[in-house]
Structure formats: structure tokens, C-alpha cells
Design an enzyme around this catalytic site. Structure first.
Site, PDB file in Angstrom:
ATOM      1  N   SER A 111      23.541  75.763 -24.038  1.00  0.00           N
ATOM      2  CA  SER A 111      22.259  76.312 -23.603  1.00  0.00           C
ATOM      3  C   SER A 111      22.226  77.836 -23.798  1.00  0.00           C
ATOM      4  CB  SER A 111      22.024  75.880 -22.152  1.00  0.00           C
ATOM      5  OG  SER A 111      20.693  76.069 -21.775  1.00  0.00           O
ATOM      6  N   ASP A 161      14.785  66.590 -24.309  1.00  0.00           N
ATOM      7  CA  ASP A 161      15.058  67.858 -23.631  1.00  0.00           C
ATOM      8  C   ASP A 161      13.741  68.617 -23.459  1.00  0.00           C
ATOM      9  OD1 ASP A 161      15.972  70.324 -22.776  1.00  0.00           O
ATOM     10  OD2 ASP A 161      17.673  70.356 -24.154  1.00  0.00           O
ATOM     11  N   HIS A 192      18.555  67.735 -21.332  1.00  0.00           N
ATOM     12  CA  HIS A 192      19.307  68.990 -21.470  1.00  0.00           C
ATOM     13  C   HIS A 192      20.782  68.829 -21.088  1.00  0.00           C
ATOM     14  CE1 HIS A 192      19.014  73.214 -22.325  1.00  0.00           C
ATOM     15  NE2 HIS A 192      19.611  73.542 -21.194  1.00  0.00           N
TER      16      HIS A 192
HETATM   17  C1  MLT Z   1      18.133  80.281 -22.434  1.00  0.00           C
HETATM   18  O1  MLT Z   1      18.910  80.935 -23.111  1.00  0.00           O
HETATM   19  O2  MLT Z   1      17.315  80.788 -21.644  1.00  0.00           O
HETATM   20  C2  MLT Z   1      18.203  78.795 -22.578  1.00  0.00           C
HETATM   21  O3  MLT Z   1      17.608  78.379 -23.669  1.00  0.00           O
HETATM   22  C3  MLT Z   1      17.730  78.032 -21.451  1.00  0.00           C
HETATM   23  C4  MLT Z   1      18.627  78.218 -20.303  1.00  0.00           C
HETATM   24  O4  MLT Z   1      19.676  78.802 -20.438  1.00  0.00           O
HETATM   25  O5  MLT Z   1      18.269  77.744 -19.232  1.00  0.00           O
END
Ligand code: MLT
Length: 212
Positions: A111, A161, A192
């Protein structure tokens, strides 16, 4: 033990358990995570590899991240640039301190951690030898493609997701391919959160791409 030492990120370092210095996994957690989060995953993905796991230096309501965002999925590009530079510098400094093979550092990011790893690849294409990016987005669109010829990258996307829509991962895949990277895609049927299938796909990828 958690280290700060001369290095700019709080981090954990786990030395390789094999005597010859080989691949180091750079573990990059998601929003709200820390340097402990991905150690077990790293050990599972490439048993015996050295693990370098920094904690993101930005706090969003107390939750560590690797760069600021203005809203969900809307990134502060100035801060992204700065933090990308800081992380690249950290990786170089840690390679010296821990005597890692600088040409064998493979990122495993989830993420927000996947997004900073992608940003490092697109900005400093010589820092990472490859990457497993779970649930990544396009961190920014480079003005010109960097030289990522033959750099292997596995992208793990969730079909359902809602945080990172599949189109984002596909757009990143295109950017990386245009830069010459060898991109593989793994589609997880859920959202996710990581599934067992994501981990199996990453293990298989490591077996082929990250051999000592
Ligand atoms: C981010 O970098 O903000 C991601 O895509 C989403 C997350 O970290 O929650």
C-alpha cells in the site's frame, strides 16, 4: 533492536542467515504500520535473506506513512519527492553500514509502502534491483521514463480493492513497462488486505527473480 544510529529512519535490520551477502529485502509497511510489520512476511518470502525495514517518517493522525497525502489517494507531490530522496539516501547509507550488496536490494512494499517503493524506482532507478508491490498506485507520472530495463517487478492488485482501484495498478504497470521493467501482475480476488495467494505469488516470484 530498533535502530536510529546515524541513519535517518527508525528501522529494524535483520542480517542474512547465510554467510555470503546476497539479496536484501527492503520492507516498506502500509499506512499505520511500523518497522516490525513485514519482518515475518520477509522471512517467509525469502528465507535467510537480510531484512531492512524502516518506519515511515510522516505521521497522519499518529499513523506512520512514507509521505504525506492531501486526501485518500491524493498525494502531496512535493513531500513525496522529498521523502523519496530521503528513503533512497537511507538505503544507500544502510547498505554501507550493514555491508549489503547495493545491487541486490529488492523492495517489498504494501500500500503506502508500495507507493514509495514505486516512487524510488521511478526517481532513482539504480537503487532497487526489483520489487514486489502489493496494492500499489501511480505515485506520480514521470516526465520521461527512467531506465528500468530488465528490472523485475511483481504487482499484486485486489480486484475488489476500493482503496486502490485496479485501474491504478494497471496504469502503474504501463509506466513501469514503458521504462523497460519486466512486470508481472497477480490478481487477488478480494480487496486491499493481503491474501494467502498474494504471498504464494510473491514467493514464487522471489524464487525466480531473487536467487542468491
Ligand atoms: C497511500 O499511499 O495513501 C495508499 O495508496 C493508501 C494507503 O496507504 O492507505
Amino acid at each position: 533492536m530498533t535502530n536510529t544510529d546515524q541513519l535517518a529512519f527508525i528501522h529494524r535490520f535483520v542480517p542474512a542467515s547465510s554467510p555470503s551477502p546476497g539479496v536484501t529485502l527492503l520492507l516498506l509497511h502500509g499506512t499505520g504500520g511500523n518497522e516490525q510489520d513485514l519482518l515475518t512476511l520477509g522471512q517467509e518470502l525469502l528465507p535467510g535473506a537480510a531484512l531492512l525495514s524502516p518506519r515511515g517518517r510522516i505521521l497522519e493522525n499518529g499513523m506512520p506513512r512514507f509521505f504525506r497525502r492531501l486526501a485518500e489517494g491524493v498525494f502531496d507531490l512535493e513531500d513525496l519527492k522529498l521523502q523519496t530522496e530521503e528513503l533512497a539516501r537511507f538505503v544507500r547509507a544502510a547498505s554501507e553500514k550493514y555491508q549489503l550488496q547495493a545491487s541486490k536490494i529488492v523492495a517489498v512494499g504494501y500500500s503506502n509502502g508500495a507507493n514509495i517503493a514505486a516512487s524510488v524506482m521511478l526517481t532513482y532507478p539504480d537503487v532497487l534491483a526489483g520489487a514486489v508491490l502489493f496494492r500499489p498506485m501511480v505515485p506520480f507520472t514521470p516526465a520521461a521514463p527512467p531506465d528500468l530495463r530488465n528490472v523485475p517487478v511483481l504487482l499484486g492488485a485486489g480486484r475488489r480493492d476500493s482503496i486502490v482501484v485496479p485501474e491504478q495498478t494497471l496504469a502503474l504497470a504501463e509506466i513501469l513497462k514503458t521504462a523497460g521493467a519486466r512486470v508481472s501482475l497477480h490478481w487477488h480476488e478480494g480487496g486491499h488486505e493481503l491474501g494467502r495467494d498474494d504471498i504464494t505469488a510473491a514467493k514464487d516470484w522471489m524464487h525466480v527473480e531473487a536467487r542468491e
